[in-house]
Design a protein around this motif. Structure first.
Motif, PDB file in Angstrom:
ATOM      1  N   TRP A  47      38.757  44.563  38.220  1.00  0.00           N
ATOM      2  CA  TRP A  47      37.944  44.040  39.307  1.00  0.00           C
ATOM      3  C   TRP A  47      37.545  45.178  40.234  1.00  0.00           C
ATOM      4  O   TRP A  47      38.151  46.232  40.221  1.00  0.00           O
ATOM      5  N   ARG A  48      36.501  44.950  40.982  1.00  0.00           N
ATOM      6  CA  ARG A  48      35.984  45.971  41.891  1.00  0.00           C
ATOM      7  C   ARG A  48      36.429  45.658  43.314  1.00  0.00           C
ATOM      8  O   ARG A  48      36.240  44.555  43.799  1.00  0.00           O
ATOM      9  N   HIS A  49      37.031  46.653  43.972  1.00  0.00           N
ATOM     10  CA  HIS A  49      37.493  46.494  45.351  1.00  0.00           C
ATOM     11  C   HIS A  49      36.287  46.265  46.262  1.00  0.00           C
ATOM     12  O   HIS A  49      35.293  47.001  46.182  1.00  0.00           O
ATOM     13  N   ALA A  50      36.343  45.245  47.110  1.00  0.00           N
ATOM     14  CA  ALA A  50      35.206  44.859  47.951  1.00  0.00           C
ATOM     15  C   ALA A  50      34.794  45.958  48.928  1.00  0.00           C
ATOM     16  O   ALA A  50      33.602  46.143  49.191  1.00  0.00           O
ATOM     17  N   ASP A  51      35.752  46.701  49.463  1.00  0.00           N
ATOM     18  CA  ASP A  51      35.428  47.723  50.463  1.00  0.00           C
ATOM     19  C   ASP A  51      35.059  49.070  49.856  1.00  0.00           C
ATOM     20  O   ASP A  51      34.092  49.703  50.273  1.00  0.00           O
ATOM     21  N   THR A  52      35.838  49.513  48.882  1.00  0.00           N
ATOM     22  CA  THR A  52      35.632  50.850  48.330  1.00  0.00           C
ATOM     23  C   THR A  52      34.718  50.863  47.107  1.00  0.00           C
ATOM     24  O   THR A  52      34.171  51.905  46.765  1.00  0.00           O
ATOM     25  N   GLY A  53      34.602  49.730  46.421  1.00  0.00           N
ATOM     26  CA  GLY A  53      33.796  49.675  45.205  1.00  0.00           C
ATOM     27  C   GLY A  53      34.507  50.235  43.986  1.00  0.00           C
ATOM     28  O   GLY A  53      33.953  50.255  42.893  1.00  0.00           O
TER      29      GLY A  53
END
Length: 124
Positions: A47-53
């Motif tokens: 999954w992709r971290h919402a803040d850092t991408g």
């Protein structure tokens, strides 16, 4: 005076698929020098971290079936099946002493012989 050209190290990006077996580090334990920081796990999802991408991974720790979320791929390495099976592939099959073989090779041979026991002729 001229400065030598600066080079920047490029780290290859590796992506992991669901079901991959990986070696990973518990980052906090590793940097604090605590034991038990390197573990084996199975990739469950990415999954992709919402803040850092950044892409992170959720794993299941194989030694305890414990869920580990948000593992940074910089602290993961794929465990290729070829490496895991190397001891079986290189077992000294002509060796009369099975103690010279690794336990995995002996287990594989026992299983293989048990499966094909019906095809073997009767012992006299």
């Amino acid at each position: 005076m001229t400065q030598p050209p600066q080079t920047q190290a490029v780290q290859p990006t590796t992506s992991y698929a669901k079901g991959d077996i990986v070696l990973f580090r518990d980052v906090e334990k590793f940097w604090l020098g605590k034991p038990g920081h390197t573990l084996v796990g199975r990739v469950e999802r990415s999954w992709r971290h919402a803040d850092t991408g950044k892409v992170l991974y959720d794993l299941v720790e194989l030694s305890g079936n414990r869920h580990r979320a948000g593992i940074d791929p910089d602290y993961m390495r794929l465990l290729p099946p070829a490496d895991a099976m190397h001891d079986i592939d290189t077992a000294p099959l002509s060796e009369p002493d099975t103690a010279a073989m690794t336990p995995a090779a002996v287990a594989w041979l026992r299983q293989h012989l048990a499966q094909n026991a019906a095809e073997l002729p009767d012992q006299r």
